[in-house]
Design a protein around this motif. Sequence first.
Motif, PDB file in Angstrom:
ATOM      1  N   GLU A  38       0.889  -1.183   0.061  1.00 22.10           N
ATOM      2  CA  GLU A  38       0.110   0.087   0.148  1.00 22.10           C
ATOM      3  C   GLU A  38       0.852   1.232  -0.061  1.00 22.10           C
ATOM      4  O   GLU A  38       0.433   2.304  -0.451  1.00 22.10           O
ATOM      5  N   GLU A  39       2.007   1.462   0.694  1.00 21.49           N
ATOM      6  CA  GLU A  39       2.838   2.212   0.689  1.00 21.49           C
ATOM      7  C   GLU A  39       4.274   2.272   0.467  1.00 21.49           C
ATOM      8  O   GLU A  39       5.087   3.483   0.303  1.00 21.49           O
TER       9      GLU A  39
ATOM     10  N   TYR B 236       0.387   4.574  -8.712  1.00 22.71           N
ATOM     11  CA  TYR B 236       0.287   3.763  -7.594  1.00 22.71           C
ATOM     12  C   TYR B 236      -0.565   4.776  -6.439  1.00 22.71           C
ATOM     13  O   TYR B 236      -1.200   4.110  -5.594  1.00 22.71           O
TER      14      TYR B 236
ATOM     15  N   GLU C   6      -4.051   4.094  -7.308  1.00 22.98           N
ATOM     16  CA  GLU C   6      -4.343   2.555  -6.962  1.00 22.98           C
ATOM     17  C   GLU C   6      -4.577   2.300  -5.748  1.00 22.98           C
ATOM     18  O   GLU C   6      -5.504   1.697  -5.422  1.00 22.98           O
ATOM     19  N   GLN C   7      -3.863   3.138  -4.745  1.00 17.76           N
ATOM     20  CA  GLN C   7      -3.768   2.691  -3.335  1.00 17.76           C
ATOM     21  C   GLN C   7      -4.596   3.927  -2.720  1.00 17.76           C
ATOM     22  O   GLN C   7      -4.544   3.608  -1.358  1.00 17.76           O
TER      23      GLN C   7
ATOM     24  N   LYS D  44      -6.997   5.268  -0.212  1.00 19.81           N
ATOM     25  CA  LYS D  44      -7.727   4.824   0.780  1.00 19.81           C
ATOM     26  C   LYS D  44      -9.320   4.927   0.428  1.00 19.81           C
ATOM     27  O   LYS D  44      -9.749   6.286   0.114  1.00 19.81           O
TER      28      LYS D  44
ATOM     29  N   ARG E 257      -8.900   0.151  -3.268  1.00 23.40           N
ATOM     30  CA  ARG E 257      -8.352  -0.179  -1.787  1.00 23.40           C
ATOM     31  C   ARG E 257      -9.719   0.143  -0.879  1.00 23.40           C
ATOM     32  O   ARG E 257      -9.809   1.108  -0.355  1.00 23.40           O
TER      33      ARG E 257
END
Length: 296
Positions: A81-82, A212, A215-216, A218, A223
Amino acid sequence: MIPILRVLLYLPSVSATLVRGSHREVAGAPPFLPWWEEAFRRAFPEDVRSALNRQAHAPPLESAPWALRVIKRLLPRFRLEEGYEFAYAALKGERRCLLPAVLVQGMLSSMGLTSGVYTVYESPEGKRSNLGHAVAVLRLGKGDYLMDPSEPTPFPKHRGPFVATPKGLRFAEPQHAPDGAIVGYRTREGTLTPDPVAPLSFPYLRSQFYYYRGEQAKGGVFRGPSTPEGLPRSEAMLRKAVALAPENPLAQYVLGPTLRKEGRLEEARVTLERARRLYETAGFVPPGVEAALKRL
């Protein structure tokens, strides 16, 4: 190709392009370059600049695995995620594939070695994905060597790099020598030697960082349950990715489902059709693209 880590080490006003973009996204992270230098000093018995100068005199096929070991020591935790953010590297020692590939490329460049970054769509085991994995590439006269901190050994034989050719971005099938060197790239136009093949551009890599982030996000497109706050965040980051590199098919593709979830079906269709054309031109259309179009 901009030598990214050399820029980080010696031209900090230019390096802000990547690092500052990451720190804008993450509050409270220490500055990346001082963290990197201090983390290296704690992990190894010399400073990073001296180490790079020393490795510059070693054979390239010894220096390259050393760069991989540095990444695994300084960034021991994988975090989907990070782990793509410079800021989270400094804050938590986290990594995902893109950030390590960029850092390995930079270390190699700082040693005077020709290098770059590819994304890949087929693993050494033959598992296919949609360009979400990044690797560094070391370019020597005898061939190109892929370098992937996510793999247990140096120079893995990934089966599907995404590369720049004189005809544009292409999905390629590499031809490997026994030691792992890529000595040829088979594309839709035929087989190329490594010479005319190039790594991904710096704007494309910047685009992939923003991909990204989209995509990630929250509550965004992937996600967790989508939320009224998360989806606009995904959209904003993906639009930035597309603006930086309109030729990035993955960013175009994921923007489509984001718009669909926001209820903007016609915009989603246009975006997905644009993504499909990019994939077709490059030589491979992942199944998810057609599936996304059928859901509209």
